[in-house]
Every structure is written in structure tokens, then in C-alpha cells.
Design a protein around this motif. Structure first.
Motif, PDB file in Angstrom:
ATOM      1  N   MET A 207     143.954 -37.829  46.354  1.00 36.07           N
ATOM      2  CA  MET A 207     143.027 -36.787  46.800  1.00 36.07           C
ATOM      3  C   MET A 207     141.670 -37.013  46.168  1.00 36.07           C
ATOM      4  O   MET A 207     141.095 -38.084  46.286  1.00 36.07           O
ATOM      5  CB  MET A 207     143.622 -35.416  46.497  1.00 36.07           C
ATOM      6  CG  MET A 207     144.905 -35.162  47.279  1.00 36.07           C
ATOM      7  SD  MET A 207     145.438 -33.458  47.250  1.00 36.07           S
ATOM      8  CE  MET A 207     146.921 -33.593  48.245  1.00 36.07           C
ATOM      9  N   GLY A 208     141.113 -36.023  45.503  1.00 38.81           N
ATOM     10  CA  GLY A 208     139.818 -36.186  44.859  1.00 38.81           C
ATOM     11  C   GLY A 208     138.669 -36.325  45.852  1.00 38.81           C
ATOM     12  O   GLY A 208     138.721 -35.845  46.983  1.00 38.81           O
ATOM     13  N   ARG A 209     137.613 -37.025  45.433  1.00 38.57           N
ATOM     14  CA  ARG A 209     136.414 -37.160  46.257  1.00 38.57           C
ATOM     15  C   ARG A 209     136.674 -37.932  47.547  1.00 38.57           C
ATOM     16  O   ARG A 209     135.976 -37.741  48.539  1.00 38.57           O
ATOM     17  CB  ARG A 209     135.315 -37.879  45.456  1.00 38.57           C
ATOM     18  CG  ARG A 209     134.812 -37.119  44.271  1.00 38.57           C
ATOM     19  CD  ARG A 209     133.829 -37.929  43.442  1.00 38.57           C
ATOM     20  NE  ARG A 209     133.391 -37.171  42.288  1.00 38.57           N
ATOM     21  CZ  ARG A 209     132.356 -36.329  42.297  1.00 38.57           C
ATOM     22  NH1 ARG A 209     131.644 -36.179  43.387  1.00 38.57           N
ATOM     23  NH2 ARG A 209     132.036 -35.668  41.201  1.00 38.57           N
ATOM     24  N   THR A 210     137.652 -38.829  47.496  1.00 38.86           N
ATOM     25  CA  THR A 210     137.960 -39.659  48.659  1.00 38.86           C
ATOM     26  C   THR A 210     139.429 -39.500  49.002  1.00 38.86           C
ATOM     27  O   THR A 210     140.272 -40.280  48.552  1.00 38.86           O
ATOM     28  CB  THR A 210     137.651 -41.146  48.367  1.00 38.86           C
ATOM     29  OG1 THR A 210     136.340 -41.257  47.810  1.00 38.86           O
ATOM     30  CG2 THR A 210     137.751 -41.981  49.629  1.00 38.86           C
ATOM     31  N   PRO A 211     139.784 -38.475  49.796  1.00 36.30           N
ATOM     32  CA  PRO A 211     141.198 -38.282  50.129  1.00 36.30           C
ATOM     33  C   PRO A 211     141.697 -39.374  51.074  1.00 36.30           C
ATOM     34  O   PRO A 211     141.080 -39.653  52.098  1.00 36.30           O
ATOM     35  CB  PRO A 211     141.214 -36.911  50.815  1.00 36.30           C
ATOM     36  CG  PRO A 211     139.827 -36.727  51.342  1.00 36.30           C
ATOM     37  CD  PRO A 211     138.921 -37.437  50.378  1.00 36.30           C
ATOM     38  N   ILE A 212     142.812 -40.007  50.692  1.00 40.38           N
ATOM     39  CA  ILE A 212     143.367 -41.108  51.482  1.00 40.38           C
ATOM     40  C   ILE A 212     144.885 -40.966  51.501  1.00 40.38           C
ATOM     41  O   ILE A 212     145.510 -40.695  50.463  1.00 40.38           O
ATOM     42  CB  ILE A 212     142.992 -42.481  50.878  1.00 40.38           C
ATOM     43  CG1 ILE A 212     141.466 -42.674  50.889  1.00 40.38           C
ATOM     44  CG2 ILE A 212     143.671 -43.616  51.631  1.00 40.38           C
ATOM     45  CD1 ILE A 212     141.014 -43.955  50.184  1.00 40.38           C
ATOM     46  N   ILE A 213     145.474 -41.162  52.671  1.00 37.26           N
ATOM     47  CA  ILE A 213     146.925 -41.210  52.792  1.00 37.26           C
ATOM     48  C   ILE A 213     147.377 -42.634  52.468  1.00 37.26           C
ATOM     49  O   ILE A 213     146.795 -43.604  52.951  1.00 37.26           O
ATOM     50  CB  ILE A 213     147.388 -40.826  54.210  1.00 37.26           C
ATOM     51  CG1 ILE A 213     146.747 -39.493  54.644  1.00 37.26           C
ATOM     52  CG2 ILE A 213     148.906 -40.761  54.270  1.00 37.26           C
ATOM     53  CD1 ILE A 213     147.069 -38.327  53.762  1.00 37.26           C
ATOM     54  N   GLY A 214     148.412 -42.772  51.652  1.00 39.15           N
ATOM     55  CA  GLY A 214     148.900 -44.084  51.266  1.00 39.15           C
ATOM     56  C   GLY A 214     149.316 -44.933  52.458  1.00 39.15           C
ATOM     57  O   GLY A 214     149.821 -44.431  53.459  1.00 39.15           O
ATOM     58  N   SER A 215     149.111 -46.245  52.348  1.00 37.26           N
ATOM     59  CA  SER A 215     149.476 -47.193  53.402  1.00 37.26           C
ATOM     60  C   SER A 215     150.821 -47.831  53.072  1.00 37.26           C
ATOM     61  O   SER A 215     151.124 -48.112  51.907  1.00 37.26           O
ATOM     62  CB  SER A 215     148.417 -48.297  53.513  1.00 37.26           C
ATOM     63  OG  SER A 215     147.139 -47.754  53.795  1.00 37.26           O
TER      64      SER A 215
END
Length: 568
Positions: A207-215
Motif C-alpha cells: 500500500m502506501g504512496r504507491t498501492p500495487i497488487i502483487g504479481s
């Protein structure tokens, strides 16, 4: 649950003694604050806005009643009478005076607990499904694998100083109640066509400043090799992760920047470790080691299938609602898992008093073989309840304030401590949560709204997991004033939206006085536009964000107009 060996106990007691020596030298002035800072962080001790904060590990969420009573005693004698359950199955104290820290560590060690690696740039507490081992939809129990990973990663010399903190979550069920997609490494147990057990591995979530779903980096890693694969991932991250910028140091940034190159580097490292295993030094899990650990996770003595009893047709409404929301299906016939709702008016989400912890421990002893779980949603769960005992448990839980039938509903919100405690926060979370609880205090209304995940974070670090909320609230700072961004349509990967999704921001931020009105306006649109049986998250997906955004902004304008009129 896992039973400490003599070595385990010697280890945590030695660690507590080591910390006492470090603390005494710091208090005496012979160990400087800068040198001591790194040492206390390794044991879970922060210095927050007002006082030291201790984070205690609850590996994969499992507790026994003796441990909960010990934590209640610490809250009573060393803190201000309460503690806080976090989204990562830890427990936090906010007011323990630093000179008492070593005494607290000794008390934790006495019940097989500690704060090791709950802080710092290392592999943190391994988390899992709170229903692990009892869930009706579970294919493989993740707990023995979590425990093996915990033991392997604890004070691992190669991974003690990573570019940033590193979080692993494990699930073995159809529904992802561990939010694996949102972790640095997310592991899902599965069987291949040959019936062999292994892991689907995701990497680079966060999450944080750049939320990304794991690949997905591998669809299937045999269970015997999973430590080697994790080692390969963390080695590549340790080698190439950013160390010059804290905001770009998480593995998600490296995976996003390098893509397939990162995956290829992990594959090479994984292959090299296995090929060099001429002396057995690779961390392969042997059947004997798995069997040793797995033996701790058998069903408690006396837990055997029971005849199912049909519920009466004329049950009181409050009890029916509790059965619907707080009681969960079980692997063992005649048993249920029961969530004790920690969410109540007058207390911050996740907070629990010393008396309430003692009461929960009593409930566990009487109704759940002395075992509890800390959930991702900041509640407690009893995993071994006989269905025949549900009426008695309901009455006992109601008397203790644990029977609010709101699990999965709007008032079962996740919230971090926010600006009231955390030095990193831009805004307070607790007052917003309190106002939402007060505004939506009618259970009929909350039940009518149905399943809604509402998550609140006091800053972009996202400890309240606002990115994954159906409704997310993020505190932001504007020239020293608290404001809040709203997001919609996020998901942690649970059954409300079975794929992890990042919520979308709806327009400019709202003043503190406007945020709950805006949420109410969003829910008014849902009431007006939903189809029969349609859940909130599904209505947002069907309608898109615009009608909700327009309603929230219109309510903002109306609130501002009313305020101007009142001032005039």
C-alpha cells in the motif's frame, strides 16, 4: 497451536535478558540513544508522538487464554489499561514508560511471546487467515508452514538489514481472508493435478504512496522448496532494492521498475541455490521437520464431530443477527467459529481494555478450548465452539460487550491509531471512526446497508488499509489542517470482491467536518440505485464512481452553505 520447545523458551528469555542489559546501559547513559534505537526497534519498541509504543507479535494470529491474560496484566500494570489489535495480527501498547520495558519483555517471554522483528527492515510477523485450521473452505492448513517460515526468518543474519520492512501473508482457503495480494510476498497453498501441495507466489504487493497488487511470480512452488524460493526473492530484493530513498525502497517499486528482469533474477537465484545444495545447506523443508511442527496443529483434545442441531424458528431477532454475522461455518460437524466484535461505541476500532481481555480469555476457556485468534479486521475469534453452546456463548458475550452483530458491516471498520498517537500521521483516525459509529448507530440501518468494508488511515503509510476498503478514508495535511480523501471500490481479496483491487479517489479531499456527511451521501446513492440483493461493492462497480462522487461533493457544498448561514 504451536507449543514452544525448551530451545524456543531459552531463545526468547535470552533475548529479553539481552534487551534488559541494553536498556539499563541506555538509561545509565553508557549506550547512546542512536545506538539504542536500532536495538529497541529489533524488539518492537518505537518512540511515538507521546510515549514509547510496543508492538507484540502474534504469529499468524494465534493466542491462548494465558497469553491474553498476560497482555491484560501488562495493560493494567504498565500501560493505561488497554491495548490495540492491528491489521497484521499484532498487539500494540501506547503508554508503557521506557524504564519498565525490560519488565514487560520478561512478562511476555514467560508466556512464549515477544516483539522480535515487529519493527525494522526485516521480515516481519508472518500473517494468515484467522480461520486457519477451521475454515469450511480451507484446502490446506497454512499454520504449520507459517510457523516454519517464522522460525526460519527470525534473526536471519542475511535479512536483518533489508532496504525496507518485508511482509509475508499465507492463505490456504478459497476466500483470501489474509489479503495476500497486498503483501511483499503473498502465498496461497494449493494442489497441482498430481495432488501435490505447493504455493502460488505473488510478489511486490503493498500500500502506501504507491498501492500495487502483487504479481504472480510462480504458479506452483513445491512446499519443500518454499523457503528457498522466498530466500531467492529476498536476496534479489536485498541486492537491488533502493536504499537511497525510503519512499522507493519497498520491493513493490523494484518489481514495478524491473518487471520480467526481476522475475528472471529470482529464477536464476532459486536455481543456483538448489544446484549448489551439495552439502544440504539449502533450506529445504524435510518431511520430518514438517511433521514435527504440524503435530502442534492437531485439533484440541475433545474436539470431535457433534450432531448438528436445527435452530428454532422463533429465535429473537438480535440472536438471529448474531448467528448471521458473527458465527462462521466450521470443518468439524457440530462446531462453529465465532467472532467477538471489538468494535463498540466509545472505543477506537481495535482497542480493548484489560478487563475486556480478561473476559475474552474467560470465554475462550469455557467455549473454545482456551484458544483465540486476532483477525485482520481487528477483532477476536473463538475457533472451537460447539454449536450446542452458541446460545450460552451469546449470552456470555453479550454480557461482556462482545456480541454486537456487525461483522462485515459498516461499523466493523478498520482504523489505525492515527494522529492521536502516531508521529507519522497527518490526521486523526479515531474521531472519524467515532463519528461514523455515532451516525450509524441504528443496527436496522446497518443491516439494511449490508456488507461494506470501511477502512481509515491517518496517513499515506496506510496502516488502516484504506486502499483496500470498499470505502477508504485517508487523512492528509493541508497547511496544518486535517483533511480526508475518500476512495471507493477497493478490495482486500475477500468474498465481497474476490480479487484484490485498489480503491479510486473521488475528487478533492474533505474537511474533517464534512467527511461523515460525504460517506452518508455515498450510501444514500447506494440505497436509491441498488437492485434487489445487490451489495454495495457490486453497485459501485455497476454504476461507476460518478454518481457517488457527485453526491459526496453536493453534500460538501450543502454543508459549507449551512455553515456559512449559521455563522452569519
Amino acid at each position: 497451536m504451536y507449543q514452544y520447545t525448551p530451545f524456543d523458551r531459552q531463545f526468547v528469555h535470552a533475548r529479553a535478558a539481552q534487551f534488559r542489559d541494553q536498556l539499563e546501559r541506555n538509561l545509565a547513559g553508557t549506550l547512546g540513544d542512536d545506538e539504542f534505537r536500532a536495538l529497541r526497534l529489533q524488539n518492537g519498541w518505537y518512540i511515538q508522538r507521546h510515549a514509547p509504543m510496543l508492538r507484540v507479535a502474534v504469529p499468524y494470529g494465534e493466542l491462548n487464554s494465558a497469553q491474553l491474560r498476560a497482555m491484560a496484566d501488562i495493560a493494567r500494570k504498565h500501560d493505561r489499561g488497554y491495548t490495540h489489535f492491528t491489521t497484521r495480527q499484532n498487539v500494540q501498547y501506547n503508554w508503557i514508560p521506557l524504564p519498565q520495558a525490560a519488565d514487560v519483555m520478561d512478562k511476555l517471554a514467560a508466556v512464549d511471546m515477544h516483539g522480535i522483528q515487529t519493527s525494522g527492515n526485516c521480515i516481519r510477523n508472518i500473517t494468515s487467515d484467522a480461520l486457519a485450521g477451521v475454515a469450511a473452505d480451507e484446502a490446506i492448513d497454512p499454520r504449520p508452514y507459517c510457523e516454519i517460515m517464522r522460525q526460519w526468518s527470525t534473526l536471519h543474519p542475511e535479512f536483518a538489514h533489508l532496504p525496507r520492512k518485508f511482509k509475508i501473508a499465507v492463505s490456504g482457503a478459497t476466500e483470501d481472508r489474509a489479503a495476500t495480494g497486498w503483501h511483499d510476498i503473498g502465498l496461497v497453498l494449493r494442489k497441482n493435478e498430481a495432488g501435490e501441495i505447493g504455493f502460488q507466489v505473488r510478489v511486490g504487493g503493498g500500500m502506501g504512496r504507491t498501492p500495487i497488487i502483487g504479481s504472480v511470480i510462480s504458479e506452483f512452488v513445491p512446499w519443500q522448496q518454499i523457503l528457498v524460493f522466498i530466500e531467492a526473492v529476498v536476496r534479489v530484493y536485498n541486492r537491488y532494492g533502493r536504499r537511497d530513498n525510503a519512499y522507493k525502497a519497498r520491493i513493490k517499486i523494484l518489481v514495478k521498475a524491473e518487471g520480467q528482469k526481476f522475475f528472471d533474477a529470482v529464477a536464476v537465484e532459486f536455481k543456483n541455490i538448489l544446484e549448489r545444495d551439495l552439502d544440504g545447506s539449502a533450506h529445504l523443508i524435510t518431511q520430518a521437520e514438517f511433521d514435527r511442527v504440524n503435530a502442534c496443529f492437531v485439533r484440541p483434545a475433545g474436539v470431535v464431530a457433534q450432531p448438528e442441531v436445527a435452530a428454532a424458528a422463533d429465535l429473537p431477532l438480535a440472536y438471529r443477527r448474531w448467528l448471521e454475522r458473527n458465527v462462521h461455518a466450521h470443518q468439524v460437524a457440530g462446531y462453529r467459529a465465532v467472532t467477538l466484535s471489538v468494535k463498540r461505541a466509545g472505543q477506537a476500532p481495535g482497542d480493548v481494555t484489560d478487563a475486556q481481555m480478561d473476559q475474552a480469555a474467560d470465554l475462550a476457556d469455557v467455549y473454545s478450548c482456551g484458544e483465540l485468534r486476532v483477525t485482520h479486521d481487528q477483532n477476536l475469534l473463538l475457533p472451537w465452539v460447539k454449536a450446542a453452546d452458541l446460545p450460552a456463548l451469546y449470552e456470555a458475550a453479550k454480557a461482556a460487550g462482545y456480541a454486537t452483530p456487525n461483522i462485515g458491516l459498516l461499523t466493523d471498520m478498520i482504523a489505525c491509531p492515527g494522529g492521536d498517537f502516531c508521529a507519522l500521521a497527518n490526521a486523526r483516525s479515531i474521531p472519524v471512526a467515532a463519528e461514523i459509529t455515532e451516525r450509524f448507530d441504528d443496527l436496522d440501518e446497518v443491516f439494511d446497508l449490508g456488507d461494506i468494508d470501511l477502512h481509515i488511515s491517518g496517513c499515506i503509510n496506510s496502516c488502516g488499509h484504506h486502499h483496500s476498503g470498499h470505502i477508504g478514508v485517508l487523512g492528509v495535511d493541508k497547511d496544518g489542517t486535517e483533511w480526508y480523501q475518500l476512495t471507493l471500490a477497493g478490495s482486500d481479496g475477500s468474498n465481497h470482491a474476490p480479487t484484490a483491487v485498489t480503491g479510486k479517489v473521488i475528487g478533492p479531499s474533505f474537511a474533517a467536518s464534512e467527511v461523515v456527511d460525504a460517506i452518508e451521501a455515498i450510501l444514500d446513492v447506494y440505497r436509491a440505485e441498488r437492485t434487489a440483493g445487490e451489495k454495495f461493492i457490486d453497485a459501485v462497480k455497476r454504476l461507476g464512481l460518478e454518481p457517488f462522487k457527485a453526491a459526496a461533493n453536493a453534500r460538501r457544498t450543502a454543508t459549507a452553505r449551512h455553515s456559512d448561514t449559521a455563522e452569519a
